[in-house]
Design a protein around this motif. Sequence first.
Motif, PDB file in Angstrom:
ATOM      1  N   SER A  36       0.822  -1.207   0.000  1.00 48.73           N
ATOM      2  CA  SER A  36       0.000   0.000   0.000  1.00 48.73           C
ATOM      3  C   SER A  36       0.857   1.258   0.000  1.00 48.73           C
ATOM      4  CB  SER A  36      -0.892  -0.012   1.256  1.00 48.73           C
ATOM      5  OG  SER A  36      -1.492   1.242   1.448  1.00 48.73           O
ATOM      6  N   ASN A  37       0.418   2.262  -0.737  1.00 49.37           N
ATOM      7  CA  ASN A  37       1.049   3.581  -0.688  1.00 49.37           C
ATOM      8  C   ASN A  37       0.347   4.482   0.322  1.00 49.37           C
ATOM      9  OD1 ASN A  37       3.201   3.347  -2.345  1.00 49.37           O
ATOM     10  ND2 ASN A  37       2.247   4.260  -4.140  1.00 49.37           N
ATOM     11  N   GLY A  42       7.791   2.584   2.904  1.00 46.25           N
ATOM     12  CA  GLY A  42       7.709   1.732   1.715  1.00 46.25           C
ATOM     13  C   GLY A  42       8.527   0.466   1.876  1.00 46.25           C
ATOM     14  N   MET A  43       8.649  -0.271   0.790  1.00 42.81           N
ATOM     15  CA  MET A  43       9.329  -1.559   0.811  1.00 42.81           C
ATOM     16  C   MET A  43      10.741  -1.417   1.386  1.00 42.81           C
ATOM     17  SD  MET A  43      10.088  -4.161  -2.342  1.00 42.81           S
ATOM     18  CE  MET A  43       8.737  -3.533  -3.275  1.00 42.81           C
ATOM     19  N   LEU A 162       6.453  11.929   0.528  1.00 43.90           N
ATOM     20  CA  LEU A 162       7.067  11.961  -0.804  1.00 43.90           C
ATOM     21  C   LEU A 162       7.215  10.500  -1.218  1.00 43.90           C
ATOM     22  CD1 LEU A 162       8.368  13.739  -3.000  1.00 43.90           C
ATOM     23  CD2 LEU A 162      10.526  13.567  -1.752  1.00 43.90           C
ATOM     24  N   ILE A 163       6.382  10.083  -2.182  1.00 49.06           N
ATOM     25  CA  ILE A 163       6.371   8.672  -2.586  1.00 49.06           C
ATOM     26  C   ILE A 163       6.676   8.596  -4.074  1.00 49.06           C
ATOM     27  CG2 ILE A 163       5.020   6.550  -2.735  1.00 49.06           C
ATOM     28  CD1 ILE A 163       3.323   7.504  -0.404  1.00 49.06           C
ATOM     29  N   ASP A 164       7.731   7.874  -4.419  1.00 49.26           N
ATOM     30  CA  ASP A 164       8.139   7.735  -5.834  1.00 49.26           C
ATOM     31  C   ASP A 164       8.243   9.097  -6.513  1.00 49.26           C
ATOM     32  OD1 ASP A 164       8.100   4.992  -5.409  1.00 49.26           O
ATOM     33  OD2 ASP A 164       6.027   4.795  -6.090  1.00 49.26           O
ATOM     34  N   GLY A 165       8.815  10.078  -5.804  1.00 46.17           N
ATOM     35  CA  GLY A 165       9.048  11.402  -6.387  1.00 46.17           C
ATOM     36  C   GLY A 165       7.825  12.307  -6.427  1.00 46.17           C
TER      37      GLY A 165
END
Length: 178
Positions: A36-37, A42-43, A162-165
């Motif tokens: 989930s985001n 994160g991972m 800030l997730i994946d930029g």
Amino acid sequence: MYREVPLQNFILTIREAQINDAQSMIDYMQIISTESNNIGFGMGEFQMTLEQEREVIRKYSESDNSVFLVGYIDEELVSLGNLSSSARPRMRHSADLGMSVLKKYWRKGIGQAMMHALIDWAKGSGILRKINLEVTTYNTGGIALYKKMGFVTQGTISRRMLIDGEFVTTYHMGLELD
Ligand SMILES: CC(C)(COP(=O)(O)OP(=O)(O)OC[C@H]1O[C@@H](n2cnc3c(N)ncnc32)[C@H](O)[C@@H]1OP(=O)(O)O)[C@@H](O)C(=O)NCCC(=O)NCCS
């Protein structure tokens, strides 16, 4: 807190986390960080050691205004929920809520059962009068669940993650307890 909740074709057991849940909790966090985001890491970003996790559980279990709940189906940890509160006299009535459910068990009532357990624990504490939580604006499932439980939106925080930029905005939601 100990309750057995019959749901569909299984029984969900919800209780306070104990020291010997620590490894299951770490394993669980590793799984949900990939699923989930909508959570704060994160991972590979959940880095607690077994000793640190045990210490976290110990601190929660000694607190009168914070709690860590685990939800099991048989031996499988499927949900975590926590209320985290300050010891400061001016803030100890107010808790921050966090919760999650393993993805393969979504939409089976587990999230709602965990929310009921957390709210009931808060009411029974005799201390907590407000529960706050933070949810990403695109987490429609989470928002629907929280509204169902009586939470209302009380604020919007831009650039909270800030997730994946990409910057992610969150809502603050709250529930006042009688
Ligand atoms: C959000 C989350 C906790 C919901 O848990 P769940 O066990 O799937 O929720 P439930 O099955 O108890 O759903 C209860 C109610 O919430 C609402 N709901 C839950 N998921 C929903 C979705 N994807 N879309 C719309 N409504 C949803 C519905 O009203 C649902 O009732 P219904 O199934 O009778 O329609 C779960 O999806 C999750 O862990 N997501 C990833 C982590 C996360 O988002 N944590 C919260 C961070 S703030």
